[in-house]
Design a protein around this motif. Structure first.
Motif, mmCIF file in Angstrom:
data_model
loop_
_atom_site.group_PDB
_atom_site.id
_atom_site.type_symbol
_atom_site.label_atom_id
_atom_site.label_comp_id
_atom_site.label_asym_id
_atom_site.label_seq_id
_atom_site.Cartn_x
_atom_site.Cartn_y
_atom_site.Cartn_z
ATOM 1 N N VAL A 438 4.180 37.476 -14.042
ATOM 2 C CA VAL A 438 5.522 37.704 -14.245
ATOM 3 C C VAL A 438 5.910 38.861 -13.718
ATOM 4 C CG1 VAL A 438 7.296 37.437 -16.028
ATOM 5 C CG2 VAL A 438 5.383 35.933 -16.223
ATOM 6 N N PRO A 439 6.870 38.915 -12.897
ATOM 7 C CA PRO A 439 7.416 40.127 -12.287
ATOM 8 C C PRO A 439 8.122 41.030 -13.462
ATOM 9 C CG PRO A 439 8.971 38.181 -11.748
ATOM 10 C CD PRO A 439 7.968 37.788 -12.381
ATOM 11 N N PHE A 440 8.188 42.258 -13.087
ATOM 12 C CA PHE A 440 8.741 43.414 -13.869
ATOM 13 C C PHE A 440 8.046 43.765 -15.284
ATOM 14 C CE2 PHE A 440 12.515 41.122 -11.786
ATOM 15 C CZ PHE A 440 12.630 41.978 -10.855
ATOM 16 N N GLY A 441 6.695 43.385 -15.174
ATOM 17 C CA GLY A 441 5.848 43.643 -16.316
ATOM 18 C C GLY A 441 5.765 42.676 -17.268
ATOM 19 N N PRO A 442 5.157 42.957 -18.286
ATOM 20 C CA PRO A 442 4.616 41.624 -19.308
ATOM 21 C C PRO A 442 5.877 41.656 -20.371
ATOM 22 C CG PRO A 442 3.375 43.451 -20.154
ATOM 23 C CD PRO A 442 4.308 43.760 -18.714
ATOM 24 N N TYR A 443 7.043 42.471 -20.232
ATOM 25 C CA TYR A 443 8.041 42.141 -21.856
ATOM 26 C C TYR A 443 9.168 41.581 -21.147
ATOM 27 C CZ TYR A 443 4.106 44.542 -23.931
ATOM 28 O OH TYR A 443 3.171 45.104 -24.541
ATOM 29 N N VAL A 444 9.795 41.958 -19.819
ATOM 30 C CA VAL A 444 11.204 41.779 -19.673
ATOM 31 C C VAL A 444 11.412 40.348 -19.660
ATOM 32 C CG1 VAL A 444 12.907 42.332 -17.945
ATOM 33 C CG2 VAL A 444 11.226 44.105 -18.317
ATOM 34 N N ILE A 445 10.972 39.719 -18.860
ATOM 35 C CA ILE A 445 10.983 38.159 -18.538
ATOM 36 C C ILE A 445 10.716 37.446 -19.672
ATOM 37 C CG2 ILE A 445 10.432 36.378 -16.966
ATOM 38 C CD1 ILE A 445 12.352 37.995 -15.526
ATOM 39 N N PRO A 446 9.630 37.652 -20.395
ATOM 40 C CA PRO A 446 9.355 36.956 -21.634
ATOM 41 C C PRO A 446 10.226 37.281 -22.709
ATOM 42 C CG PRO A 446 7.140 37.860 -20.745
ATOM 43 C CD PRO A 446 8.484 38.392 -19.794
ATOM 44 N N GLY A 447 10.632 38.511 -22.839
ATOM 45 C CA GLY A 447 11.631 38.749 -23.714
ATOM 46 C C GLY A 447 12.958 38.064 -23.392
ATOM 47 N N LEU A 448 13.528 38.045 -22.168
ATOM 48 C CA LEU A 448 14.691 37.353 -21.870
ATOM 49 C C LEU A 448 14.521 35.953 -22.148
ATOM 50 C CD1 LEU A 448 15.664 39.161 -18.567
ATOM 51 C CD2 LEU A 448 16.793 39.213 -20.692
ATOM 52 N N SER A 449 13.421 35.166 -21.905
ATOM 53 C CA SER A 449 13.058 33.931 -22.019
ATOM 54 C C SER A 449 13.450 33.693 -23.534
ATOM 55 C CB SER A 449 11.853 33.606 -21.560
ATOM 56 O OG SER A 449 11.692 32.128 -21.822
ATOM 57 N N VAL A 450 12.676 34.584 -24.472
ATOM 58 C CA VAL A 450 12.925 34.027 -25.853
ATOM 59 C C VAL A 450 14.441 34.287 -26.079
ATOM 60 C CG1 VAL A 450 12.426 35.168 -28.064
ATOM 61 C CG2 VAL A 450 10.614 34.872 -26.484
ATOM 62 N N LEU A 451 15.078 35.113 -25.807
ATOM 63 C CA LEU A 451 16.402 35.415 -26.208
ATOM 64 C C LEU A 451 17.487 34.244 -25.705
ATOM 65 C CD1 LEU A 451 17.041 39.100 -25.625
ATOM 66 C CD2 LEU A 451 16.843 38.026 -27.700
ATOM 67 N N ALA A 452 17.165 33.811 -24.670
ATOM 68 C CA ALA A 452 17.619 32.660 -24.148
ATOM 69 C C ALA A 452 17.461 31.398 -24.806
ATOM 70 C CB ALA A 452 17.376 32.321 -22.393
ATOM 71 N N CYS A 453 16.157 31.254 -25.140
ATOM 72 C CA CYS A 453 15.901 29.959 -26.105
ATOM 73 C C CYS A 453 16.561 30.114 -27.380
ATOM 74 C CB CYS A 453 14.430 29.741 -26.298
ATOM 75 S SG CYS A 453 13.527 29.399 -24.634
ATOM 76 N N LEU A 454 16.845 31.187 -28.049
ATOM 77 C CA LEU A 454 17.334 31.184 -29.242
ATOM 78 C C LEU A 454 18.694 31.170 -29.128
ATOM 79 C CD1 LEU A 454 15.696 34.436 -30.686
ATOM 80 C CD2 LEU A 454 15.357 32.111 -31.621
ATOM 81 N N TYR A 455 19.525 31.644 -28.016
ATOM 82 C CA TYR A 455 20.838 31.507 -28.027
ATOM 83 C C TYR A 455 21.198 29.855 -27.811
ATOM 84 C CZ TYR A 455 25.271 31.898 -25.507
ATOM 85 O OH TYR A 455 26.555 31.755 -25.351
ATOM 86 N N ILE A 456 20.474 29.239 -27.136
ATOM 87 C CA ILE A 456 20.777 27.795 -26.815
ATOM 88 C C ILE A 456 20.256 27.069 -28.451
ATOM 89 C CG2 ILE A 456 20.047 25.684 -25.791
ATOM 90 C CD1 ILE A 456 19.329 27.010 -23.306
ATOM 91 N N MET A 457 19.245 27.271 -29.063
ATOM 92 C CA MET A 457 18.965 26.931 -30.065
ATOM 93 C C MET A 457 20.105 27.024 -31.195
ATOM 94 S SD MET A 457 15.415 27.487 -32.321
ATOM 95 C CE MET A 457 14.484 27.071 -31.097
ATOM 96 N N LYS A 458 20.783 28.060 -31.379
ATOM 97 C CA LYS A 458 21.679 28.275 -32.332
ATOM 98 C C LYS A 458 22.697 27.432 -32.461
ATOM 99 C CE LYS A 458 24.801 31.425 -29.897
ATOM 100 N NZ LYS A 458 26.084 30.420 -29.729
#
Length: 493
Positions: A438-458
């Protein structure tokens, strides 16, 4: 040595152990297992086959009333979220090339209990997706029969016993939805013959449905009217879906259709050179799916006002009939949808069986699900059980709540996959196998992915959350009553 409760809940199955188990397949004296028979093209087609179809052919009817013409943003939001997660899947698939998808990834990183919960999400996701898509298949089959032969399936034979109106459930004892049951039987027949045969059939059907969707877009654009995009957002305040709230709610409804990305990962144990082909297959499928979803969504919205989508049966076929004033384009579209949804149902049932296979091999559910036929190299009993359950659900209930429930399971699984990326990087360290990162290290893309999932889930419905938490409670009971005691990792090594 006895393990404490905490140790049992957090014990992990290493990627090396996954590799040892899959490497034993084909070795003399070894227990029959899945066979690596899938190349990159059929693997990519599995992902496309499980994705393209449901999100376009059916959920426009559910999504457009929520978002209005802004449903195109809903598809884009869902695709962006799936894209972030796809990058995480691509890395993990190279590190843990085994059946089970996000379940196997969770087992290798965050522990057995969390993996079992993810498995429950996946079972919910795949089982209900197969049921929902087979139910929708009935509408297009009926439309095709009407246009081709001026004959319809009798209402009593294509109506569910249990019907929900969002508030109450009514029981109709004389009804049965027969077409979905027949579809599930046909899928089961193909799947017990083996993964290679099923994948070849699926690839042919995927090519056909991509051609059908291009056909739809070409004709729908001849009736394109920019006024259909005004007003762009849903303005009905009373519905609770005005503005971006409707866009997010609709994204939650269509998100389940991106299940195809997960399905590619479930096939990891049957793929040639999985460290290379699985990541490429995931990303290639995402690109193909996103392009076609946006093309068809824009064409459909331009050809028909948003208010006409609600409750519309076989919607895309009706659009073509209205645009051309002729029945033959609708006939072609309906036939294409019949083929398309066959492939979606086939692949989602396939994914369900491979997840059950992986969980059973780890001892967390009964062994019947891991028994593989020495002749066809397919989990036959597993497939029959899944088809019976899916067929019963599809034949007896309507699909009103199924779409959102599948999205809930998918979003939860996607979040766990994203969280697993930094964990497995830390665990494997310098010993990690070569492959996609995953580009940009192990936290940026995975973190954005979690936030995007929570945004849709709400913005999923309260009823969806209630049913989901009940299912999670059942999973917790099942783990402590059976899984924890019977786990192959029950004794510390």
């Amino acid at each position: 040595m006895n393990q404490t409760l905490g140790q049992k809940l957090l014990r992990t199955k290493s990627a090396a152990r996954h590799h040892e188990e899959t490497a034993s397949v084909g070795v003399a004296g070894a227990v029959p297992g899945l066979h690596r028979s899938l190349g990159l093209f059929p693997l990519t087609m599995i992902g496309v086959g499980a994705t393209i179809g449901t999100g376009i052919f059916f959920t426009m009817v559910e999504a457009v009333p929520k978002a209005g013409p802004a449903v195109v943003l809903s598809f884009l939001l869902a695709a962006l979220t799936a894209g972030l997660t796809a990058l995480c899947y691509a890395e993990l698939a190279g590190r843990v090339p085994a059946s089970g998808s996000s379940y196997s990834f969770a087992y290798a990183t965050v522990g057995e209990f969390a993996a079992f919960i993810v498995a429950a999400c996946l079972l919910l996701e795949y089982g209900l997706a197969a049921s929902a898509t087979s139910i929708g298949w009935s509408d297009y089959l009926n439309n095709f029969l009407m246009n081709a032969f001026n004959w319809q399936i009798p209402e009593q034979l294509r109506s569910p016993m249990f019907v929900s109106d969002h508030h109450n459930v009514t029981f109709h004892p004389g009804n049965i939805n027969l077409p979905p049951i027949l579809l599930v039987i046909m899928c089961g027949f193909l799947l017990v013959r083996g993964a290679r045969e099923s994948a070849t059939t699926n690839a042919i059907m995927v090519i056909i449905k991509l051609a059908i969707l291009v056909f739809f877009a070409a004709i729908a654009f001849t009736g394109f009217n920019a006024d259909n995009f005004q007003p762009f957002f849903n303005t009905n305040e009373a519905s609770g879906y005005a503005g971006m709230a409707g866009v997010t709610a609709a994204a939650g409804t269509v998100f389940f259709s991106f299940i195809g990305l997960d399905t590619i990962a479930t096939a990891g144990e049957e793929v040639k050179d999985p460290r290379r082909n699985v990541p490429i297959g995931i990303l290639a499928a995402l690109i193909i799916v996103t392009v076609f979803y946006m093309l068809v969504a824009v064409a459909a919205m331009g050809a028909q006002p948003a208010h006409l989508f609600e409750g519309q049966e076989a919607g895309l076929a009706v659009i073509l009939q209205n645009v051309t004033g002729q029945a033959w384009p609708a006939l072609v579209l309906s036939l294409g949808a019949v083929v398309s949804v066959f492939s979606v149902t086939l692949v989602t049932i396939y994914g369900q069986t491979r997840i059950l296979y992986a969980i059973s091999r780890d001892g967390l559910i009964p062994q019947v699900f891991q028994k593989v036929s020495a002749r066809t190299q397919a989990p036959v009993k597993n497939t029959i059980i899944v088809c019976v359950v899916v067929g019963l659900v599809a034949g007896s209930v309507d699909s009103t709540f199924l779409w959102d429930m599948v999205s809930m399971g998918t979003l939860t699984a996607f979040m766990v996959v994203s969280i697993a990326v930094p964990v497995i990087r830390k665990r494997q360290g310098a010993d990690a196998p070569p492959g996609f990162r995953v580009p940009f290290g192990p936290y940026v893309i995975p973190g954005l992915s979690v936030l995007a999932c929570l945004y849709i889930m709400k913005d999923l419905s309260p009823a969806t959350f209630r049913v989901f938490f009940i299912w999670m409670a059942v999973a917790v009971v099942a783990y402590f009553a059976y899984g924890m005691r019977n786990s192959r990792l029950n004794t510390a090594k």
